[in-house]
Scaffold this motif. Structure first.
Motif, PDB file in Angstrom:
ATOM      1  N   SER A   1    -113.225 -15.522 -81.796  1.00 20.70           N
ATOM      2  CA  SER A   1    -113.625 -14.529 -82.405  1.00 20.70           C
ATOM      3  C   SER A   1    -111.997 -14.525 -83.671  1.00 20.70           C
ATOM      4  O   SER A   1    -111.410 -15.329 -83.460  1.00 20.70           O
ATOM      5  CB  SER A   1    -112.982 -13.388 -81.533  1.00 20.70           C
ATOM      6  OG  SER A   1    -111.908 -13.124 -80.877  1.00 20.70           O
ATOM      7  N   TRP A   2    -112.550 -13.266 -84.864  1.00 19.27           N
ATOM      8  CA  TRP A   2    -111.560 -13.229 -85.599  1.00 19.27           C
ATOM      9  C   TRP A   2    -111.270 -11.699 -86.182  1.00 19.27           C
ATOM     10  O   TRP A   2    -111.781 -11.020 -85.922  1.00 19.27           O
ATOM     11  CB  TRP A   2    -112.466 -13.786 -86.950  1.00 19.27           C
ATOM     12  CG  TRP A   2    -113.470 -13.472 -87.157  1.00 19.27           C
ATOM     13  CD1 TRP A   2    -115.086 -13.717 -86.764  1.00 19.27           C
ATOM     14  CD2 TRP A   2    -114.021 -13.272 -87.964  1.00 19.27           C
ATOM     15  NE1 TRP A   2    -115.657 -13.834 -87.644  1.00 19.27           N
ATOM     16  CE2 TRP A   2    -115.413 -12.696 -89.049  1.00 19.27           C
ATOM     17  CE3 TRP A   2    -112.897 -12.724 -89.648  1.00 19.27           C
ATOM     18  CZ2 TRP A   2    -115.875 -12.347 -89.787  1.00 19.27           C
ATOM     19  CZ3 TRP A   2    -113.184 -12.309 -90.685  1.00 19.27           C
ATOM     20  CH2 TRP A   2    -115.257 -11.659 -90.480  1.00 19.27           C
ATOM     21  N   GLU A   3    -110.587 -11.946 -86.248  1.00 20.03           N
ATOM     22  CA  GLU A   3    -109.892 -10.238 -87.790  1.00 20.03           C
ATOM     23  C   GLU A   3    -110.121 -10.479 -88.860  1.00 20.03           C
ATOM     24  O   GLU A   3    -109.720 -11.366 -89.959  1.00 20.03           O
ATOM     25  CB  GLU A   3    -109.262  -9.689 -86.808  1.00 20.03           C
ATOM     26  CG  GLU A   3    -109.153  -9.509 -85.804  1.00 20.03           C
ATOM     27  CD  GLU A   3    -109.472  -8.566 -85.342  1.00 20.03           C
ATOM     28  OE1 GLU A   3    -109.465  -7.619 -86.005  1.00 20.03           O
ATOM     29  OE2 GLU A   3    -109.013  -8.473 -84.021  1.00 20.03           O
ATOM     30  N   PRO A   4    -110.825  -9.698 -89.965  1.00 20.97           N
ATOM     31  CA  PRO A   4    -111.719  -9.560 -90.670  1.00 20.97           C
ATOM     32  C   PRO A   4    -109.963  -8.507 -92.074  1.00 20.97           C
ATOM     33  O   PRO A   4    -109.238  -8.127 -91.753  1.00 20.97           O
ATOM     34  CB  PRO A   4    -112.501  -9.141 -91.406  1.00 20.97           C
ATOM     35  CG  PRO A   4    -112.185  -7.994 -90.296  1.00 20.97           C
ATOM     36  CD  PRO A   4    -111.553  -8.650 -89.191  1.00 20.97           C
ATOM     37  N   VAL A   5    -110.462  -9.732 -93.142  1.00 24.00           N
ATOM     38  CA  VAL A   5    -109.087  -8.335 -93.959  1.00 24.00           C
ATOM     39  C   VAL A   5    -109.596  -8.750 -95.535  1.00 24.00           C
ATOM     40  O   VAL A   5    -110.319  -9.350 -95.900  1.00 24.00           O
ATOM     41  CB  VAL A   5    -107.659  -9.465 -94.306  1.00 24.00           C
ATOM     42  CG1 VAL A   5    -107.027  -9.490 -93.114  1.00 24.00           C
ATOM     43  CG2 VAL A   5    -108.015 -11.205 -95.038  1.00 24.00           C
ATOM     44  N   ARG A   6    -109.473  -7.792 -95.788  1.00 24.90           N
ATOM     45  CA  ARG A   6    -110.132  -7.629 -97.898  1.00 24.90           C
ATOM     46  C   ARG A   6    -109.359  -9.109 -98.621  1.00 24.90           C
ATOM     47  O   ARG A   6    -108.919  -9.298 -98.137  1.00 24.90           O
ATOM     48  CB  ARG A   6    -109.118  -6.369 -98.303  1.00 24.90           C
ATOM     49  CG  ARG A   6    -109.194  -4.600 -97.620  1.00 24.90           C
ATOM     50  CD  ARG A   6    -109.605  -3.679 -98.658  1.00 24.90           C
ATOM     51  NE  ARG A   6    -107.588  -3.390 -98.742  1.00 24.90           N
ATOM     52  CZ  ARG A   6    -106.708  -3.630 -98.583  1.00 24.90           C
ATOM     53  NH1 ARG A   6    -106.910  -2.955 -97.570  1.00 24.90           N
ATOM     54  NH2 ARG A   6    -105.745  -3.265 -99.286  1.00 24.90           N
ATOM     55  N   ILE A   7    -110.794  -9.180 -99.351  1.00 23.54           N
ATOM     56  CA  ILE A   7    -110.922 -10.246-100.121  1.00 23.54           C
ATOM     57  C   ILE A   7    -109.975  -9.946-101.249  1.00 23.54           C
ATOM     58  O   ILE A   7    -110.465  -9.632-102.202  1.00 23.54           O
ATOM     59  CB  ILE A   7    -112.139 -10.060-100.516  1.00 23.54           C
ATOM     60  CG1 ILE A   7    -113.296 -10.418 -99.152  1.00 23.54           C
ATOM     61  CG2 ILE A   7    -112.394 -11.601-101.159  1.00 23.54           C
ATOM     62  CD1 ILE A   7    -112.939 -11.913 -98.331  1.00 23.54           C
ATOM     63  N   GLU A   8    -108.435  -9.607-101.156  1.00 20.72           N
ATOM     64  CA  GLU A   8    -107.874 -10.277-102.415  1.00 20.72           C
ATOM     65  C   GLU A   8    -106.503 -10.849-101.987  1.00 20.72           C
ATOM     66  O   GLU A   8    -105.982 -11.391-103.791  1.00 20.72           O
ATOM     67  CB  GLU A   8    -107.029  -8.934-102.567  1.00 20.72           C
ATOM     68  CG  GLU A   8    -107.867  -7.429-102.445  1.00 20.72           C
ATOM     69  CD  GLU A   8    -107.489  -5.558-101.863  1.00 20.72           C
ATOM     70  OE1 GLU A   8    -105.679  -6.127-101.433  1.00 20.72           O
ATOM     71  OE2 GLU A   8    -107.600  -4.847-101.424  1.00 20.72           O
ATOM     72  N   TRP A   9    -106.639 -11.561-101.257  1.00 18.51           N
ATOM     73  CA  TRP A   9    -105.114 -12.261-101.191  1.00 18.51           C
ATOM     74  C   TRP A   9    -106.065 -13.622-101.740  1.00 18.51           C
ATOM     75  O   TRP A   9    -106.725 -14.736-101.249  1.00 18.51           O
ATOM     76  CB  TRP A   9    -104.716 -12.362 -99.775  1.00 18.51           C
ATOM     77  CG  TRP A   9    -103.712 -11.422 -99.731  1.00 18.51           C
ATOM     78  CD1 TRP A   9    -103.281 -10.606-100.397  1.00 18.51           C
ATOM     79  CD2 TRP A   9    -102.489 -11.659 -99.085  1.00 18.51           C
ATOM     80  NE1 TRP A   9    -101.849  -9.724 -99.910  1.00 18.51           N
ATOM     81  CE2 TRP A   9    -101.495 -10.424 -99.157  1.00 18.51           C
ATOM     82  CE3 TRP A   9    -101.795 -12.089 -98.160  1.00 18.51           C
ATOM     83  CZ2 TRP A   9    -100.607  -9.830 -98.693  1.00 18.51           C
ATOM     84  CZ3 TRP A   9    -100.386 -12.355 -96.783  1.00 18.51           C
ATOM     85  CH2 TRP A   9     -99.945 -10.894 -97.612  1.00 18.51           C
TER      86      TRP A   9
END
Length: 352
Positions: A294-302
């Motif tokens: 399972s995973w945690e999303p981050v904003r598409i910025e990096w």
């Protein structure tokens, strides 16, 4: 089953080096891209063992039958299970074979039959060959393996480093991992890194789209990476791993601001909401049973520059390593177009 070398046996391993070694007294082989497998045969009994002690016999019934024909009555053979296609070795098709349903396994065994590549002999008859020099083990393997059968192969060897370097460059397009080197007088040493492996390495700039927690549940274990195709779709291409304990702690704070409202407009939002197919970031591992992916999303910025070995289909074949973050790059600029496209090579050239 009663053999001089009994299962389970952990396979002999290799250390990574950056170039083909030229030391005297070395033997070179292609590095196959498949499942490492030690085969134990005692008469009508046969067992296919994996490198992590999980039996593979039920997943490759067509190989179990084939190896009863190809191997002597009592032996232990080290090798690799692969699936070979016209385009090269297909590791993704190989992974699909690790299915809990026998009906599915049997169906795939007919549609995508696996092959076995032998490269070492650990026991023959009543004799253990574990302490025997590799050059002699190889000679005996050549004498007992029936590689005239379809889908049974004896791996090529050479003592010429120039030939090994040619293999390294010429056959990458067929999906080979690289080249192995081992001393000709080497005894078989289970779970010891006493050989050398030379693998391809490249770098790519990828979108950081999420992360997975480390098994300690408090630090970052891996970064989920993506690349855009020509239609602007962000595909999951692999993970960046192998962080030090300190770096795992630092990444928690560095990624914290990107977790806020991360699912708003996230291209992988649906994968965060249910457990889907194997190729999605939120799946469970078929190889490490029970391992939570399972995973945690981050904003598409990096954007992260990572070091990878080669592309298998549309994904990195192995986990990549983080080189650095790239604040000078925009996520939209991270496309498949930046990757080296290796021309395909035919597998049969290795057996000429």
């Amino acid at each position: 089953m009663e053999l001089p070398v009994m299962p389970p046996v952990k396979p002999m391993l290799a250390k990574a080096v950056h170039a083909v070694p030229h030391d005297p007294g070395l033997s070179y082989e292609p590095k196959w891209d498949g499942f490492r497998c030690i085969v134990f045969r005692d008469g009508a009994e046969i067992e296919l063992g994996s490198r992590n002690d999980r039996p593979l016999t039920r997943y490759f019934p067509e190989l179990a039958e084939l190896l009863l024909e190809a191997l002597p009555q009592r032996c232990v053979v080290d090798g690799e299970i692969v699936i070979a296609t016209e385009a090269g070795l297909d590791f993704e098709a190989l992974q699909l074979r690790l299915h809990p349903a026998a009906s599915r396994v049997n169906k795939l065994a007919e549609e995508t039959p696996a092959s076995f590549v032998a490269f070492d002999l650990l026991a023959l008859g009543d004799r253990s060959l574990m302490d025997t020099p590799f050059v002699q083990r190889r000679r005996e393997l050549e004498g007992v393996l029936d590689d005239s059968l379809a889908r049974v192969h004896l791996t090529p060897v050479t003592s010429d480093p120039a030939v090994a370097e040619d293999w390294f460059t010429r056959f990458e397009g067929a999906g080979f991992d690289g080249v192995m080197a081992k001393p000709v007088d080497l005894p078989y040493q289970p779970d010891k890194r006493v050989m050398w492996k030379v693998k391809h390495e490249r770098t790519a700039d990828c979108v950081v789209a999420g992360f997975r927690w480390h098994k300690d549940k408090e630090t970052i274990g891996s970064l989920l990476l993506g690349l855009y195709d020509d239609n602007g779709v962000l595909h999951h291409v692999g993970v960046a791993t192998s962080f030090t304990a300190q770096r795992r702690r630092e990444l928690v704070d560095e990624l914290a601001p990107l977790r806020e409202n991360a699912l708003d407009g996230h291209p992988w939002r649906q994968w965060a909401e249910y457990k889907a197919e194997m190729r999605t970031p939120g799946a469970y591992s078929r190889w490490a049973v029970g391992k939570d992916l399972s995973w945690e999303p981050v904003r598409i910025e990096w954007v992260a520059e990572v070091r990878y070995e080669h592309l298998q289909g549309h994904r990195f074949r192995h986990g990549s390593r983080l080189v650095r973050f790239r604040p000078d790059r925009t996520p939209e600029s991270c496309t498949y177009g930046q990757l080296d496209q290796v021309a395909p090579a035919e597998l049969h050239k290795l057996f000429s």
